[in-house]
Design a protein around this motif. Structure first.
Motif, PDB file in Angstrom:
ATOM      1  N   ARG A 333     -12.097  58.065  57.398  1.00  0.00           N
ATOM      2  CA  ARG A 333     -11.920  57.678  56.004  1.00  0.00           C
ATOM      3  C   ARG A 333     -11.769  58.890  55.086  1.00  0.00           C
ATOM      4  NH1 ARG A 333     -14.872  54.007  54.094  1.00  0.00           N
ATOM      5  NH2 ARG A 333     -14.794  54.647  51.944  1.00  0.00           N
ATOM      6  N   TRP A 334     -12.297  60.040  55.487  1.00  0.00           N
ATOM      7  CA  TRP A 334     -12.255  61.210  54.613  1.00  0.00           C
ATOM      8  C   TRP A 334     -10.830  61.716  54.395  1.00  0.00           C
ATOM      9  CZ3 TRP A 334     -16.726  64.080  57.579  1.00  0.00           C
ATOM     10  CH2 TRP A 334     -17.901  63.340  57.425  1.00  0.00           C
ATOM     11  N   ILE A 341      -4.969  67.578  52.672  1.00  0.00           N
ATOM     12  CA  ILE A 341      -4.950  69.036  52.842  1.00  0.00           C
ATOM     13  C   ILE A 341      -6.327  69.581  53.219  1.00  0.00           C
ATOM     14  CG2 ILE A 341      -4.554  71.245  51.690  1.00  0.00           C
ATOM     15  CD1 ILE A 341      -2.280  69.918  50.152  1.00  0.00           C
ATOM     16  N   PRO A 342      -7.399  69.267  52.481  1.00  0.00           N
ATOM     17  CA  PRO A 342      -8.702  69.821  52.887  1.00  0.00           C
ATOM     18  C   PRO A 342      -9.174  69.323  54.245  1.00  0.00           C
ATOM     19  CG  PRO A 342      -8.959  68.263  51.071  1.00  0.00           C
ATOM     20  CD  PRO A 342      -7.506  68.521  51.201  1.00  0.00           C
ATOM     21  N   SER A 526     -13.618  57.580  46.129  1.00  0.00           N
ATOM     22  CA  SER A 526     -13.362  59.007  45.916  1.00  0.00           C
ATOM     23  C   SER A 526     -14.391  59.650  44.991  1.00  0.00           C
ATOM     24  CB  SER A 526     -11.958  59.188  45.327  1.00  0.00           C
ATOM     25  OG  SER A 526     -11.857  58.527  44.075  1.00  0.00           O
ATOM     26  N   ALA A 527     -15.413  58.875  44.618  1.00  0.00           N
ATOM     27  CA  ALA A 527     -16.403  59.377  43.663  1.00  0.00           C
ATOM     28  C   ALA A 527     -17.672  59.821  44.378  1.00  0.00           C
ATOM     29  CB  ALA A 527     -16.747  58.294  42.643  1.00  0.00           C
ATOM     30  N   GLY A 537     -11.455  54.804  57.313  1.00  0.00           N
ATOM     31  CA  GLY A 537     -10.842  54.560  56.016  1.00  0.00           C
ATOM     32  C   GLY A 537      -9.694  53.606  56.202  1.00  0.00           C
ATOM     33  N   THR A 538      -8.560  53.905  55.567  1.00  0.00           N
ATOM     34  CA  THR A 538      -7.406  53.026  55.729  1.00  0.00           C
ATOM     35  C   THR A 538      -6.680  53.297  57.018  1.00  0.00           C
ATOM     36  OG1 THR A 538      -6.048  54.584  54.489  1.00  0.00           O
ATOM     37  CG2 THR A 538      -7.062  52.789  53.267  1.00  0.00           C
ATOM     38  N   ARG A 539      -7.010  54.392  57.712  1.00  0.00           N
ATOM     39  CA  ARG A 539      -6.371  54.702  58.982  1.00  0.00           C
ATOM     40  C   ARG A 539      -7.411  55.292  59.934  1.00  0.00           C
ATOM     41  NH1 ARG A 539      -2.649  56.713  55.338  1.00  0.00           N
ATOM     42  NH2 ARG A 539      -0.600  55.754  55.395  1.00  0.00           N
TER      43      ARG A 539
END
Length: 625
Positions: A333-334, A341-342, A526-527, A537-539
């Motif tokens: 999810r991250w 990128i990170p 994202s908070a 997450g979504t993938r």
């Protein structure tokens, strides 16, 4: 050869496929096509597990540790060539023809490997097996994305991609049994290879009943056949669910084509996206070198330098597979919340640092079997999520028409450089018996991953939560403006489907609710510390997921509207029929047809939004107004 255009067509076939309720047909797609990752995980892991037994006296084949590394490199080379060859043929001849041919090739070659008595026989069969697996990726990924409804695609992709490590676990457990004293040294490893053929045959039986992709058909000039197939699927789903299907969404306009050659993909990449091309190559080469080198040679490494017997190697392969499975599950999810990128750069650079640490400790002879496997598991816990981001990146940053073939092209080039040289080089180092040379191999792997991480920092694309069309404009994009006559025809069709002005107003309100819900969810995810919460997450990413096209993001709005309809049905069922337990409520709203896990998700969301209330554990009613 140049791209041959056949004309322009406007069709609602994608919308009709995406709006279907989940039914037995979709389970056939998952079982018949999605299980290819199990085969890949099985192949890669079982070779690593049985490799040390094949080098022993009495194994029935005269190979050494260097030959095992060579065989692994040849397998990867076959996968590269298979992806290129069958990727082109899949686009030209169709999904179904190729996913039957590639599975057949895999089955014959992997079973024939069990009869190898000479190194050349082993090398040839591993090459053909690799071709079959590489071809499977090209044919299967496109077919899955084109047949699964949009609202279920993300979850289905998650399950399918994760099954790579199910295959890895099967390979480890099977090898553990087959390398036991119950089987002679010349028999156990042969039976291990035969397992792949048995699984492949079971998959073949299911695939025979799957249709050609209607999306492929209408894009390639066979619109009438596409209509017949979709009509048949719709009739099958209606009969199974006992429900009328909801009206489809809007039609799309596409330019029909026969094929786009690889040189067209290369030209587009070089002229329009040169930085993205460098990025894709760097990511692919880095992960391919490290992954293939360690995975294929882990068994001989443990046997040669840590004294692990061939019969115990599968235990360590199972630990390796577990680490690879948990990494994407925890960090998946991250990639959508912290950002591409990170996370991509971070996973590449951290795994590079851990690989370099292994090299230093090896060179200083400071590792025991336990500490070595702990570091390997930790390294690939991180690298597993990072490695798959190479496939994800290429699938996102190039135009829609070139996506599947672009993945095959970058996979072939990157893997040919990293995936072939890695196992061959490691095999030679291990065969030398010199631990310092093995350490140098790990240093090279660390450098390859570090280059990928640096490339992501320099050239990475912020693709998280962006539509694919915003990231890379399609080459064949048509203007959405319709002629007055076409608009009038579309309105008539809508009225024929029973869409009144009131229905259209409700649909507009639903779209707005879905938009606001999606916005709230993105803000929450994202908070603060929420963005670091473990779980998919979504993938979900997997090294076996060659060709994943990321279509879930393209259909996010459709999925949110589908969720809104499901929440409505839950709320209305409680309002009109009164309180109910979870199973009764699911039966009332036909939740089984929504797809795996969707009823539970809709019920949870209905409770969060105050449209349902859990009065006692597992029992729900309508909230008091």
């Amino acid at each position: 050869m140049t791209t041959e255009w056949l004309g322009t067509v406007r069709t609602d076939i994608p919308a009709r496929l995406d709006r279907m309720p989940w039914a037995g047909f979709h389970w056939k797609v998952v079982l018949g096509l999605g299980t290819v990752w199990i085969l890949d995980g099985l192949e890669v892991t079982i070779v690593g597990a049985v490799a040390s037994r094949m080098t022993e006296r009495g194994s029935g084949i005269a190979v050494n540790t260097a030959d095992i590394g060579t065989a692994a490199a040849i397998y990867v080379a076959g996968a590269c060539i298979g992806a290129l060859l069958f990727g082109q043929l899949t686009d030209r001849l169709g999904r179904k023809k190729m996913f039957m041919v590639t599975l057949g090739l895999y089955m014959v070659a992997t079973v024939a490997t069990a009869f190898a008595v000479q190194p050349w026989h082993l090398f040839l069969m591993r090459f053909l097996t690799g071709m079959g697996i590489g071809g499977e990726y090209a044919a299967i990924n496109s077919a899955i994305d084109e047949l699964i409804p949009a609202r279920n695609r993300g979850q289905v992709d998650l399950a399918i991609n994760g099954s790579y490590w199910v295959g890895a676990t099967i390979g480890s457990v099977a090898a553990l049994a087959l390398l036991s004293p119950l089987f002679s040294p010349s028999l156990g490893w042969r039976l291990a290879f035969a397992i792949g053929g048995v699984i492949g045959f079971a998959i073949m039986v299911t695939r025979r009943h799957l249709p050609e992709s209607p999306r492929w058909l209408f894009i390639h000039g066979h619109a009438e056949e596409a209509e017949r197939i979709v009509n048949r699927i719709e009739a099958e789903v209606r009969a199974e669910t006992g429900q009328e299907l909801p009206p489809p969404g809007s039609a799309i306009t596409v330019r029909q084509r026969k094929a786009i050659p690889f040189r067209e993909i290369t030209r587009v990449a070089m002229e329009r996206y040169p930085r993205r091309m460098i990025l894709g190559l760097a990511l692919f080469v880095g992960q391919a070198f490290l992954y293939n080198a360690v995975t294929f040679d882990l068994g001989t490494l443990l046997n040669g330098f840590f004294g692990v017997t061939s019969g115990n190697v599968p235990y360590f392969m199972a630990v390796f597979a577990l680490g690879n499975f948990l990494g994407p599950l925890v960090m998946g999810r991250w990639f959508d919340t912290v950002g591409r990128i990170p996370m991509i750069a971070g996973t590449y650079l951290v795994s590079a640092a851990l690989t370099a640490l292994i090299a230093v400790l090896l060179m200083n002879k400071a590792l025991t079997t336990g500490s070595f496997m702990t570091l390997i598991a930790l390294t690939f816990f991180v690298a597993s999520a990072g490695a798959s981001s190479a496939y994800l990146t290429v699938s996102e940053v190039f135009p829609m028409e070139t996506r599947a073939l672009a993945i095959a092209l970058f996979f072939a080039i990157g893997t040919a450089i990293g995936g072939v040289t890695g196992p061959a080089l490691f095999g030679q180092f291990i065969h030398s018996g010199n631990v310092s040379l093995v350490a140098i191999g790990f240093f090279i792997g660390a450098a390859a991953m570090a280059i990928g991480g640096i490339a992501e920092l320099l050239f990475g694309v912020r693709a998280e939560q962006q539509s694919l069309e915003n990231i890379a404009r399609p080459l064949t994009a048509e203007e959405e403006e319709m002629e007055p006559a076409e608009r009038e025809s579309l309105l008539r069709a809508e009225h024929e489907h029973g869409l009144s002005m009131e229905s259209r107003r409700e649909a507009a309100e639903r779209r707005e609710r879905a938009r606001l819900r999606s916005k709230r969810r993105r803000t929450l995810e994202s908070a603060g510390a929420r963005r670091f919460r473990p779980g998919p997450g979504t993938r979900l990413y997997s090294p076996g997921a060659i060709g994943t096209s990321g279509t879930a993001s393209r259909h996010a709005a459709i999925a949110e509207e589908a969720l809104d309809r499901e929440i409505d049905e839950v709320a209305h069922a409680l309002e009109h029929h009164g309180p109910a337990d979870r199973d009764t409520l699911a039966e009332r709203v036909h939740g089984r047809t929504w797809g795996p896990g969707r009823f539970r998700a809709a019920l949870r969301q209905a409770v969060r939004e105050g449209r349902a209330q859990e009065s006692s554990p597992g029992r729900y009613n309508q909230p008091e107004k």
